[in-house]
Design an enzyme around this catalytic site. Structure first.
Site, PDB file in Angstrom:
ATOM      1  N   GLY A 193       0.819  -1.203   0.000  1.00 19.34           N
ATOM      2  CA  GLY A 193       0.000   0.000   0.000  1.00 19.34           C
ATOM      3  C   GLY A 193       0.851   1.250   0.000  1.00 19.34           C
ATOM      4  O   GLY A 193       1.942   1.281  -0.588  1.00 19.34           O
ATOM      5  N   HIS A 221       4.975   1.307  12.268  1.00 22.83           N
ATOM      6  CA  HIS A 221       4.194   1.936  13.349  1.00 22.83           C
ATOM      7  C   HIS A 221       4.169   0.935  14.500  1.00 22.83           C
ATOM      8  O   HIS A 221       4.052  -0.268  14.280  1.00 22.83           O
ATOM      9  CB  HIS A 221       2.777   2.246  12.851  1.00 22.83           C
ATOM     10  CG  HIS A 221       1.855   2.827  13.879  1.00 22.83           C
ATOM     11  ND1 HIS A 221       2.266   3.734  14.836  1.00 22.83           N
ATOM     12  CD2 HIS A 221       0.532   2.631  14.108  1.00 22.83           C
ATOM     13  CE1 HIS A 221       1.234   4.080  15.592  1.00 22.83           C
ATOM     14  NE2 HIS A 221       0.173   3.417  15.175  1.00 22.83           N
ATOM     15  N   GLY A 266       3.760   7.556   1.832  1.00 27.40           N
ATOM     16  CA  GLY A 266       4.600   6.754   0.965  1.00 27.40           C
ATOM     17  C   GLY A 266       4.997   7.435  -0.334  1.00 27.40           C
ATOM     18  O   GLY A 266       6.142   7.312  -0.781  1.00 27.40           O
ATOM     19  N   ASP A 294       1.837   9.311  18.232  1.00 31.40           N
ATOM     20  CA  ASP A 294       1.169   9.227  16.937  1.00 31.40           C
ATOM     21  C   ASP A 294      -0.345   9.164  17.115  1.00 31.40           C
ATOM     22  O   ASP A 294      -1.083   9.910  16.459  1.00 31.40           O
ATOM     23  CB  ASP A 294       1.664   7.987  16.185  1.00 31.40           C
ATOM     24  CG  ASP A 294       1.096   7.894  14.776  1.00 31.40           C
ATOM     25  OD1 ASP A 294       1.611   8.601  13.897  1.00 31.40           O
ATOM     26  OD2 ASP A 294       0.156   7.123  14.565  1.00 31.40           O
TER      27      ASP A 294
END
Length: 337
Positions: A27, A110, A136, A193
């Site tokens: 992805g 992550h 990305g 995050d």
């Protein structure tokens, strides 16, 4: 507290130069990691649960061998997991865990599943993280330009004694060492995050935008005006902050806007708001949010789907869809109607 930042001198590619890396998922992050590593001279395999999916077809078009996840792990020395958080525990249990070997390195972009214990790796492998601080497509485009996106690096488990060096080498391979790789922990990366997403960037911002829009329209102002003032112009302000921080934004706006910033902002974000933020942070730190999210996913995300549907029908979304048709310079992305 001082931070440690690594660049190419202290994040050499050598520790993984002869390794095979399996990228699990192709992805947003996966496609960038795979292409950048390959261009850095690293052998890369792409593991995907469905070798005929759109992401798998994209990987094939980029010249990668796409194989089932289990096979990719069997052939790899390093496994980078870049599937969505809610899917990783099942993918790990079914396809990754049975095929791990002593001395391998399991990586994530992550820390969510490792930090909260939804994925529990064996003790004889390295467990690390490289988290680029950008989407990305930017990780890829900056690499192609000869630059890179800053990354975070963390070590959860050092079975070989070389975990940090191997993780830094991976960070170099995706271009992070060109911009700087900052040492952190799985705990700090995960909790900051989640807090940023919930309290500021996504949850806080969208709630503020909608509340502003509703305040103006309920007072009788045209929804088109409310849209421009409370949503459209957010980009102008954020771009200035992105370039030079809050001070540069304040330098760039009118004196009227700057004075309103100083005097009215604290009336919106009050002590009560800050107390709520602290409660949000505690729910993150305790794992309460993570468990709630996992439970929601296990049920098929009924609450999330209902919220998606209702939020897509908010008046600010409806008027926005029409106004964006007037803005030919915007690459308008319309998702749910």
């Amino acid at each position: 507290m001082a931070i440690t930042v690594h660049y190419e001198k202290t994040a050499k590619l050598d520790p993984i130069a002869k390794s095979t890396v399996a990228i699990v998922g192709y992805g947003s992050q996966g496609h960038a990691h795979a292409q950048n590593l390959r261009d850095s001279g690293i052998k890369v395999l792409v593991g995907n649960h469905n070798t005929t999916s759109p992401n798998a077809k994209l990987a094939l078009s980029h010249g990668f061998q796409v194989i089932p996840v289990a096979e990719a792990v069997q052939q790899a020395d390093i496994v980078m997991c870049v599937v969505p958080d809610e899917f990783l525990p099942e993918v790990y249990e079914k396809d990754i865990a049975p095929n791990l070997r002593k001395g391998m390195m399991l990586m994530t972009a992550h820390g969510f599943n490792i930090h909260f214990g939804f994925v529990k790796p064996p003790k004889d492998i390295d467990v690390t993280m490289i988290a680029p601080k950008g989407p990305g497509h930017t990780v890829r485009s900056e690499y192609v330009k000869g630059g890179g996106v800053p990354c975070l690096v963390a070590v959860h488990q050092d079975a070989t004694g070389k975990a940090l060096k191997r993780a830094l080498a991976y960070g170099n391979g995706v271009g992070g060492a060109r911009a700087g790789i900052i040492e952190t922990t799985f705990k700090d990366e995960t909790e900051t995050d989640l807090f940023g997403e919930q309290a500021v960037l996504c949850g806080g911002l969208t709630a503020l935008v909608k509340s502003g829009f509703e305040t103006l329209t309920e007072a009788g102002y045209p929804p088109e005006m409310a849209y421009f003032e409370c949503l459209h112009e957010v980009k102008l302000i954020v771009d200035l902050m992105y370039q030079g921080g809050i001070s540069y934004m304040r330098y760039s706006i009118s004196n009227t806007a700057e004075y309103g910033d100083y005097t009215v902002g604290p009336k919106i974000i009050t002590d009560k708001t800050r107390k709520t933020m602290k409660k949000v942070l505690k729910d993150i730190q305790s794992g309460k949010f993570a468990k709630k999210f996992r439970k929601e996913c296990a049920k098929g995300k009924p609450e999330m789907e209902a919220l998606r549907k209702s939020e897509a029908q908010h008046p600010i979304e409806q008027v926005g869809r029409e106004l964006r048709k007037m803005m030919k310079w915007i690459d308008s992305k319309e998702t749910r109607k």
